[in-house]
Design a protein around this motif. Structure first.
Motif, PDB file in Angstrom:
ATOM      1  N   PRO A  16       1.009  -1.153   0.143  1.00  0.00           N
ATOM      2  CA  PRO A  16      -0.098  -0.039  -0.093  1.00  0.00           C
ATOM      3  C   PRO A  16       0.872   1.200   0.110  1.00  0.00           C
ATOM      4  N   ALA A  17       0.416   2.347  -0.508  1.00  0.00           N
ATOM      5  CA  ALA A  17       1.166   3.629  -0.526  1.00  0.00           C
ATOM      6  C   ALA A  17       1.787   3.821   0.729  1.00  0.00           C
ATOM      7  N   GLY A  18       2.869   4.417   0.895  1.00  0.00           N
ATOM      8  CA  GLY A  18       3.412   5.088   2.369  1.00  0.00           C
ATOM      9  C   GLY A  18       3.882   3.710   2.948  1.00  0.00           C
ATOM     10  N   ILE A 117       3.969   4.408  14.443  1.00  0.00           N
ATOM     11  CA  ILE A 117       2.615   4.993  14.276  1.00  0.00           C
ATOM     12  C   ILE A 117       2.503   5.120  12.921  1.00  0.00           C
ATOM     13  N   VAL A 118       1.225   5.027  12.682  1.00  0.00           N
ATOM     14  CA  VAL A 118       0.776   5.233  11.337  1.00  0.00           C
ATOM     15  C   VAL A 118      -0.321   6.300  10.703  1.00  0.00           C
ATOM     16  N   ARG A 119       0.159   7.000   9.966  1.00  0.00           N
ATOM     17  CA  ARG A 119      -0.628   8.139   9.430  1.00  0.00           C
ATOM     18  C   ARG A 119      -0.410   8.544   8.244  1.00  0.00           C
ATOM     19  N   LYS A 126       8.284  13.250   3.219  1.00  0.00           N
ATOM     20  CA  LYS A 126       7.447  12.570   4.298  1.00  0.00           C
ATOM     21  C   LYS A 126       6.498  11.832   3.591  1.00  0.00           C
ATOM     22  N   LYS A 127       6.845  10.698   2.924  1.00  0.00           N
ATOM     23  CA  LYS A 127       6.252  10.004   2.112  1.00  0.00           C
ATOM     24  C   LYS A 127       5.626   8.690   2.785  1.00  0.00           C
ATOM     25  N   HIS A 128       6.273   8.391   4.060  1.00  0.00           N
ATOM     26  CA  HIS A 128       5.918   7.167   4.607  1.00  0.00           C
ATOM     27  C   HIS A 128       4.705   7.377   5.628  1.00  0.00           C
ATOM     28  N   ARG A 129       3.790   6.509   5.653  1.00  0.00           N
ATOM     29  CA  ARG A 129       2.774   6.306   6.451  1.00  0.00           C
ATOM     30  C   ARG A 129       3.427   5.629   7.849  1.00  0.00           C
TER      31      ARG A 129
END
Length: 443
Positions: A16-18, A117-119, A126-129
């Motif tokens: 999934p993206a991020g 954490i996931v956001r 700041k591409k990562h979730r």
């Protein structure tokens, strides 16, 4: 896509993206960094807690403060039908723990955490979730004592991970908030954005326009000056900044917060804290607005060359636990492990190569592997073969034990195979263990 026209396997099975995988080397570095942080927190009396990966959204969102609701990833829990949220921040979770399960504990309560954490993240770099964090929460410690403890710990843990060049920017959330509260809506949103960008020219333009006609002149002047009220090193002493701010803030709601900030600054820079490393690294930033709607007192950010963003941030949030039914003072900070890793790389911090041995000689075979493991040395067994050195290097083994001449053994380093250590026939496991440990600098 390769020459045959086949897409890479990673693209055939996308994440999934991020989201991202951590392969062995990165995982090892991440875990080593996390262990260093948690061990340091433990040295200062902080107990580790582990909150769940997701919670009921209505409970979690009580403590999210200024976090954009759009950054929270929600889903419907199949069994209950309740709306849940993946944790976008661990501080509200730990506040819930304290308010519900640790409420009877005597204060102060010192807790630490580490996890992902996931956001939803936006903006450059700041591409990562998935955001790995570690941090501390100090409950029931008043200001300034609790603030000083948090600042000292932030400075010492930053040094503990190998960062020798860093500064801690210190401000007070209620300075900017008291001034912005006087600005009418929606102009206050634009003013806050200009403060976040440290854009004094834009602030002057905004506060000179018709929409700002009702803003008192003294408040407008103070807001325009906020981006300049930063420094604290020898070229611009903190006393100079504080004295100017005192004149600018007369008659505004920022006077009280400024007095609190001055008291904390003077104590933190005093002789009693110089040994804790604060005197050389502490700076002032009176115009900081990151999280100013969430924090209720001093705020701080630690900056180091490399990441282009703070490697850690925190402050005082005395009204957080009240949202969960237990009024209690609180201060803490979180460290961003990815940012720390980039700062360590920029600082030239070298990662220690772990001692990992591949035994590929039979005899002694598995008997030697067991003897090495008994010494706490990571060891695996592989049948002898021509490609053993290539295999060992590919799988990050530091040493290989192979058959030597005349029935002896040879210990090879995968990063320098020519530097071989010969073990005489019949020397025994103890001699082999000694040869590997001495070559790796282990007593």
């Amino acid at each position: 896509m390769d020459r045959s026209g086949t897409p890479p396997k990673a693209l055939s099975h996308p994440l999934p993206a991020g989201m991202r995988d951590l392969l062995p080397d990165e995982t090892r570095r991440r875990r080593a960094l996390a262990r260093t942080l948690l061990d340091h927190f433990a040295l200062h009396g902080y107990d580790l807690v582990t909150p769940p990966a997701f919670e009921l959204a209505e409970v979690l969102e009580k403590g999210l403060g200024a976090l954009d609701p759009g950054d929270v990833l929600r889903f419907v829990e199949p069994e209950s039908g309740e709306v849940c949220a993946l944790r976008p921040d661990m501080t509200p979770q730990i506040a819930r723990m304290v308010a519900t399960r640790l409420a009877a504990e005597p204060a102060p309560i010192r807790l630490c955490y580490e996890g992902t954490i996931v956001r939803r993240r936006q903006g450059r770099a700041k591409k990562h979730r998935q955001i790995p964090q570690a941090g501390v929460e100090l409950y029931g410690a008043p200001s300034p004592e609790g603030d000083l403890e948090a600042l000292r710990l932030l400075a010492s843990v930053t040094q503990a991970v190998g960062l020798g060049s860093f500064v801690i920017d210190l401000g007070h959330a209620l300075i900017a908030r008291a001034l912005v509260d006087v600005v009418p809506s929606p102009l206050d949103v634009e003013v806050t954005d200009a403060l976040a960008q440290k854009d004094a020219s834009r602030l002057l333009a905004l506060l000179s326009g018709r929409e700002a006609a009702g803003v008192p002149k003294r408040v407008a002047e103070a807001l325009v000056a906020l981006p300049e009220l930063a420094g604290g090193a020898e070229d611009r002493p903190g006393e100079e900044i504080l004295s100017r701010a005192e004149k600018l803030f007369v008659g505004t709601g920022a006077e009280g917060p400024l007095r609190e900030l001055r008291a904390l600054w003077e104590t933190a820079r005093g002789p009693s804290t110089s040994a804790a490393g604060l005197g050389d690294v502490l700076r002032l930033d009176l115009g900081e607005v990151r999280g100013f709607a969430y924090y209720t007192g001093p705020i701080f950010h630690v900056l180091a060359p490399g990441p282009g963003e703070p490697v850690g941030a925190g402050g005082r949030y005395d009204d957080l636990l009240e949202r969960f039914g237990l009024p209690m003072q609180a201060v803490g900070f979180g460290l961003h492990l990815d940012a720390i890793a980039r700062a360590r790389e920029a600082a030239g911090v070298r990662e220690e190569r772990p001692l990992r041995v591949l035994v590929s000689a039979d005899p002694p075979g598995e008997a030697l592997a067991s003897a090495l493991r008994a010494r706490g040395i990571a060891t695996a067994w592989r049948a002898p073969g021509a490609d053993v050195l290539r295999y060992a290097a590919a799988h990050r083994f530091s040493h290989v034990v192979v058959a030597g001449s005349e029935g002896g053994l040879r210990i090879l380093r995968t990063d320098n195979p020519e530097a071989a250590v010969e073990i005489a026939p019949g020397a025994g496991d103890a001699a082999i263990v000694r040869g590997i440990c001495e070559g790796a600098g282990i007593a």
